[in-house]
Design a protein around this motif. Structure first.
Motif, mmCIF file in Angstrom:
data_model
loop_
_atom_site.group_PDB
_atom_site.id
_atom_site.type_symbol
_atom_site.label_atom_id
_atom_site.label_comp_id
_atom_site.label_asym_id
_atom_site.label_seq_id
_atom_site.Cartn_x
_atom_site.Cartn_y
_atom_site.Cartn_z
ATOM 1 N N ALA A 193 65.680 66.658 58.717
ATOM 2 C CA ALA A 193 64.746 67.715 58.320
ATOM 3 C C ALA A 193 64.864 68.937 59.214
ATOM 4 C CB ALA A 193 63.321 67.182 58.361
ATOM 5 N N ALA A 194 64.909 70.140 58.555
ATOM 6 C CA ALA A 194 64.994 71.413 59.267
ATOM 7 C C ALA A 194 64.032 72.403 58.614
ATOM 8 C CB ALA A 194 66.426 71.936 59.267
ATOM 9 N N ARG A 195 64.016 73.643 59.097
ATOM 10 C CA ARG A 195 63.020 74.611 58.636
ATOM 11 C C ARG A 195 63.471 75.450 57.459
ATOM 12 N NH1 ARG A 195 61.742 76.965 64.627
ATOM 13 N NH2 ARG A 195 61.677 74.944 65.649
ATOM 14 N N SER A 196 64.739 75.785 57.400
ATOM 15 C CA SER A 196 65.210 76.725 56.393
ATOM 16 C C SER A 196 65.229 76.093 55.006
ATOM 17 C CB SER A 196 66.611 77.215 56.758
ATOM 18 O OG SER A 196 67.114 78.064 55.757
ATOM 19 N N SER A 197 65.103 76.950 54.002
ATOM 20 C CA SER A 197 65.166 76.462 52.613
ATOM 21 C C SER A 197 66.237 77.201 51.825
ATOM 22 C CB SER A 197 63.809 76.643 51.929
ATOM 23 O OG SER A 197 63.433 78.009 51.936
ATOM 24 N N ARG A 198 67.292 77.595 52.496
ATOM 25 C CA ARG A 198 68.360 78.332 51.821
ATOM 26 C C ARG A 198 69.215 77.401 50.958
ATOM 27 N NH1 ARG A 198 71.707 80.300 56.609
ATOM 28 N NH2 ARG A 198 71.164 78.194 57.272
ATOM 29 N N ASN A 199 69.628 77.925 49.799
ATOM 30 C CA ASN A 199 70.622 77.276 48.956
ATOM 31 C C ASN A 199 70.330 75.793 48.727
ATOM 32 O OD1 ASN A 199 72.928 76.982 47.438
ATOM 33 N ND2 ASN A 199 74.236 76.634 49.212
ATOM 34 N N PRO A 200 69.236 75.462 48.031
ATOM 35 C CA PRO A 200 68.904 74.051 47.848
ATOM 36 C C PRO A 200 69.962 73.312 47.033
ATOM 37 C CG PRO A 200 67.540 75.417 46.439
ATOM 38 C CD PRO A 200 68.295 76.346 47.351
ATOM 39 N N LEU A 201 70.142 72.049 47.390
ATOM 40 C CA LEU A 201 71.083 71.166 46.706
ATOM 41 C C LEU A 201 70.287 70.171 45.868
ATOM 42 C CD1 LEU A 201 74.092 70.132 46.514
ATOM 43 C CD2 LEU A 201 73.472 68.543 48.342
ATOM 44 N N ARG A 202 70.614 70.062 44.595
ATOM 45 C CA ARG A 202 69.906 69.138 43.722
ATOM 46 C C ARG A 202 70.641 67.806 43.701
ATOM 47 N NH1 ARG A 202 65.875 69.411 40.205
ATOM 48 N NH2 ARG A 202 65.840 68.091 38.342
ATOM 49 N N VAL A 203 69.948 66.749 44.127
ATOM 50 C CA VAL A 203 70.518 65.408 44.160
ATOM 51 C C VAL A 203 69.940 64.616 42.996
ATOM 52 C CG1 VAL A 203 70.894 63.334 45.549
ATOM 53 C CG2 VAL A 203 70.681 65.559 46.668
ATOM 54 N N VAL A 204 70.805 64.192 42.085
ATOM 55 C CA VAL A 204 70.378 63.541 40.844
ATOM 56 C C VAL A 204 70.683 62.056 40.926
ATOM 57 C CG1 VAL A 204 70.701 63.458 38.345
ATOM 58 C CG2 VAL A 204 70.838 65.654 39.538
ATOM 59 N N PRO A 205 69.698 61.183 40.752
ATOM 60 C CA PRO A 205 69.979 59.736 40.765
ATOM 61 C C PRO A 205 70.774 59.317 39.549
ATOM 62 C CG PRO A 205 67.686 60.136 40.164
ATOM 63 C CD PRO A 205 68.262 61.477 40.547
ATOM 64 N N VAL A 206 71.830 58.561 39.764
ATOM 65 C CA VAL A 206 72.675 58.053 38.681
ATOM 66 C C VAL A 206 72.726 56.529 38.822
ATOM 67 C CG1 VAL A 206 74.948 58.126 37.598
ATOM 68 C CG2 VAL A 206 74.033 60.178 38.707
#
Length: 350
Positions: free
Chosen positions: A208-221
């Motif tokens: 965990a960090a503070r920045s919210s740049r360029n979020p990555l979407r992790v999709v359960p498969v």
């Protein structure tokens, strides 16, 4: 056969990263040395690392007769895809997790190379992953150039991380995907290292960090759910197939690139559930019986995709996209309410 090069970790602080760095060096048959200065020796465990901390002093590292190749996103750095090792016995140097390669090394470096990144937020890899990618192209795959063509983003495949068995390895691999420009990644979390984990594991996995740049979407498969991909490429260290660079790892939204954790998944995997056309691509490394680390194998595979995708030809800008990237569409078909946005900064600690 051992390489004439050596890998040097300069000023690393996290012993877990240092252990992984040794494994990266072992993949390519090169010795791994460390120039300390930030307390690594005090946290070193020979039992966990599989050996003692092999040190190198500043006079030896900075000796003018021993060329240095610094791996750093520095002004004037050349792409690692098209850079060869200098003559002699060069030291490939990677730097501190937060601060990078130290200035005295950069001043002394015969060459400075960077790993081209496409991510808008995270633009660096985990230090061990960066070392594995650098050694792959400098030692094992020297001379493979960056491809240049129109609209490389349209050929980006969907990616499925299949069955990672360790939460930190999974988190570091997601960081690599974000750094190389993916915005959506599928995750077959059969080992439950990402979802449904105890809070300390969850926190460590996401770093965990503070920045919210360029979020990555992790999709359960889920493993039991079929996938709609027309073409599937399974890439790994132990699969049977052509070498990685001889397989087209691109193909846009109709291609699903699967990177299995080969320590955690078995030989009975039903690849046909993922699509009707399955190909295999093998990561070749010079050393035999190497330690297996998912993050290192995955980083090299993703880097090879980035090399094959290439960069846009200068002076030929493409039209602005009207919709989100098409490579998201394959994974959108298996989307669920459990999909999670993970910020790249949450992955930076590992």
């Amino acid at each position: 056969m051992a390489s004439r090069a050596r890998l040097v970790g300069d000023g690393l602080e996290n012993p877990a990263n240092a252990y992984a760095l040794r494994d990266a060096a072992a993949m390519f048959g090169v010795p791994c040395l460390f120039r300390d200065g930030r307390g690594l020796a005090g946290h070193w465990s020979a039992e966990r690392a599989g050996g003692p901390l092999d040190m190198i002093g500043s006079p030896e590292l900075l000796d003018p007769s021993t060329p240095i190749v610094a791996v750093e996103n520095a002004p004037g750095a050349t792409s690692v895809f098209g850079t060869a090792l200098p003559p002699g016995r060069p030291s490939v140097v990677v730097g501190n997790e937060r601060l990078g390669v130290r200035p005295d090394v950069l001043r002394s470096a015969a060459r400075c190379v960077q790993i081209p990144m496409a991510g808008r937020g995270v633009n660096t890899l985990n230090v061990a992953s960066a070392a594995a990618v650098a050694l792959h192209y400098l030692v094992a795959a020297s001379g493979r150039r960056t491809v240049r063509g129109a609209r490389p983003g349209s050929r980006r495949p969907a990616v499925l991380l299949l069955g990672p068995g360790d939460h930190v390895e999974a988190g570091s691999t997601l960081r690599s995907a974000a750094a190389f420009g993916w915005q959506t990644v599928g995750l077959d979390d059969r080992a439950k290292v990402w979802w449904g984990t105890p809070r300390p594991v969850r926190t460590e996995a996401r770093a965990a960090a503070r920045s919210s740049r360029n979020p990555l979407r992790v999709v359960p498969v889920p493993a039991e759910r079929p996938m709609p991909a027309r073409r599937v490429v399974v890439a790994g260290l132990r699969v049977t197939g052509p070498p990685l660079h001889r397989v087209d790892l691109t193909g846009g939204p109709e291609t699903l690139l699967v990177i299995p954790d080969e320590e955690a998944t078995g030989p009975a995997e039903d690849w046909r559930r993922l699509g009707p056309r399955v190909e295999f691509a093998r990561l070749e490394v010079p050393a035999a019986d190497v330690p297996y680390r998912y993050r290192l194998v995955a980083a090299i595979v993703l880097a090879e995709v980035a090399r094959q995708l290439g960069t846009r030809v200068s002076g030929r800008p493409g039209p602005a996209p009207r919709h989100r990237p098409r490579y998201d569409s394959s994974l959108a078909l298996v989307d669920s309410p459990d999909a999670e946005l993970v910020t790249p900064a949450e992955l930076e600690a590992y």
